[in-house]
Design an enzyme around this catalytic site. Structure first.
Site, PDB file in Angstrom:
ATOM      1  N   CYS A  38      -8.011  -3.058   0.496  1.00  0.00           N
ATOM      2  CA  CYS A  38      -7.098  -2.519  -0.520  1.00  0.00           C
ATOM      3  C   CYS A  38      -6.661  -3.646  -1.467  1.00  0.00           C
ATOM      4  CB  CYS A  38      -5.881  -1.888   0.145  1.00  0.00           C
ATOM      5  SG  CYS A  38      -6.298  -0.637   1.386  1.00  0.00           S
ATOM      6  N   CYS A  50       5.608  11.502   5.342  1.00  0.00           N
ATOM      7  CA  CYS A  50       6.114  10.598   4.317  1.00  0.00           C
ATOM      8  C   CYS A  50       4.901  10.049   3.589  1.00  0.00           C
ATOM      9  CB  CYS A  50       6.918   9.483   4.974  1.00  0.00           C
ATOM     10  SG  CYS A  50       7.433   8.152   3.868  1.00  0.00           S
TER      11      CYS A  50
END
Length: 403
Positions: free
Chosen positions: A69, A202
């Site tokens: 990432c 979430c």
């Protein structure tokens, strides 16, 4: 402004804005900024009053992640000088959590770097969850461990986890530009696994990675469709040693417009200001409390935040109050419907961005607002690299945490 009146009316009714309206919020001028904040603030107060929920991060395992990432200081190939350590023991994690709870936090977010947990990892985290809950009455625990395999969400729920975090981060169309070792669909699948297990989902985003306004609206509309109970809004922390180290695309004003857009699209959801608020909002942080009803207290996973006492002073000085452990965060219609409804949905249940696992497509409405020119905004006048500080205290060290 007709646009803002329309958006307030829709927010009070939990009605989805049109994409054109959401884009128009991001395109408003700095001259209109306080009007935008005031309008979104009406929606925030309707569903959450003047309460601010405090959350506290505990980084259970830091660095050495095999994922790539681009935004992450823990990524494969990162040369950022962050703390690196393997799993904290349950008592160590509970001790770290206690510092945040003593500072006023009601939720502890347990985060671990990596692609996703092994079954042994789930056993380890389950023991940690039980230890924290045994030692701290009434605490909420959210786990954030990366991509989940079948059955793992259920095991975390059985261990006492209340929520699971896994951010979408950016739009589906641009996801491949920031990560190649897993897909956007993998992230959606993990959020759905959390839902199915009865965990409060979430999931949020990272702004400031060079994305367009359309990308921001795409990911927020995708979040609304996924319907998590909480939406963390991260602002990229451009760590030296990561591919996005030179991406300084945010101003305090743009951050406020992004938060306002998220509030209008997900009016009755816990909107949390997550990583990067000190770096990018700076002295305008108190204004953001009129848009978001939740923040992280103290430090983040690999970076330092402002002092915990400064967070508490800011909340009080801005006329808000810390949400108590005995108060229910979500509005009654969501809290009593098993997490049902981001906006007007009636289906099941809306961190910090520095982890592969945590962060670390709907349309509608009737307003005829024309689509604005949404070219990427000009970068901030001068990068504030002095505000990016690597965490050197708390979990994984012998120093007291910032809480």
């Amino acid at each position: 402004m007709d646009l803002l009146n329309t958006l307030v009316d829709k927010g009070l009714r939990r009605e989805l804005p049109t994409r054109e309206e959401a884009l128009a919020v991001l395109a408003t001028s700095d001259d209109d900024l306080l009007d935008v904040v005031a309008a979104a603030g009406k929606v925030r107060r309707k569903w959450f009053g003047r309460r601010v929920k405090l959350n506290y991060l505990v980084n259970l395992k830091s660095g050495l992640c095999p994922e790539d990432c681009s935004y992450c200081s823990q990524r494969l190939g990162s040369t950022a000088g962050i703390l690196k350590y393997t799993w904290l023991k349950p008592d160590e994690a509970s001790q770290a959590a206690a510092a945040g709870l003593a500072g006023g936090a009601k939720r502890v977010c347990l985060v671990a770097s990596g692609r996703g947990p092994t079954d042994r990892d789930v056993d380890r985290v389950s023991e940690t969850i039980k230890t924290i809950k045994d030692q701290n009455d009434g605490v909420e625990v959210c786990a954030c461990l990366g991509l989940l395999s079948d059955g793992q969400a259920e095991r975390l729920r059985e261990a006492g986890a209340d929520a699971y975090n896994h951010n979408l981060n950016t739009s589906e169309s641009t996801y491949g530009e920031i990560t190649s070792t897993h897909t956007y669909a993998d992230r959606v699948d993990t959020v759905n696994k959390a839902h199915a297990a009865g965990l409060s989902a979430c999931s949020g985003l990272i702004a400031g990675m060079g994305e367009s306004d359309e990308d921001l609206v795409d990911v927020v509309y995708a979040l609304r469709e996924l319907d998590p109970d909480s939406v963390p809004v991260n602002f990229l922390i451009p760590f030296e040693g990561t591919p996005l180290a030179k991406e300084w695309n945010l101003t305090p004003q743009r951050c406020l417009r992004i938060l306002a857009m998220v509030r209008f699209v997900c009016p009755d959801v816990e909107v949390r200001i997550a990583g990067g608020r000190e770096v990018h909002l700076r002295t305008l942080q108190p204004l953001a409390l009129h848009l978001a009803n939740s923040i992280f207290l103290g430090d983040y996973l690999t970076s330092e935040g402002q002092a915990g006492k400064a967070d508490l002073d800011m909340i009080a000085d801005a006329g808000f109050e810390v949400e108590g452990a005995d108060q229910v965060t979500l509005p009654e219609h969501r809290a009593t419907a098993a997490g049902g409804g981001c906006g007007s949905h009636g289906s099941a249940g809306c961190g910090s961005h520095e982890s592969a696992g945590c962060g670390s497509h709907a349309d509608g409405g009737v307003c005829g607002t024309s689509a604005p020119d949404t070219a990427a905004p000009a970068p901030a006048a001068e990068p504030r690299t002095d505000l990016v500080a690597v965490r050197r205290r708390g979990a994984g060290t012998d120093l007291a945490p910032n809480a």
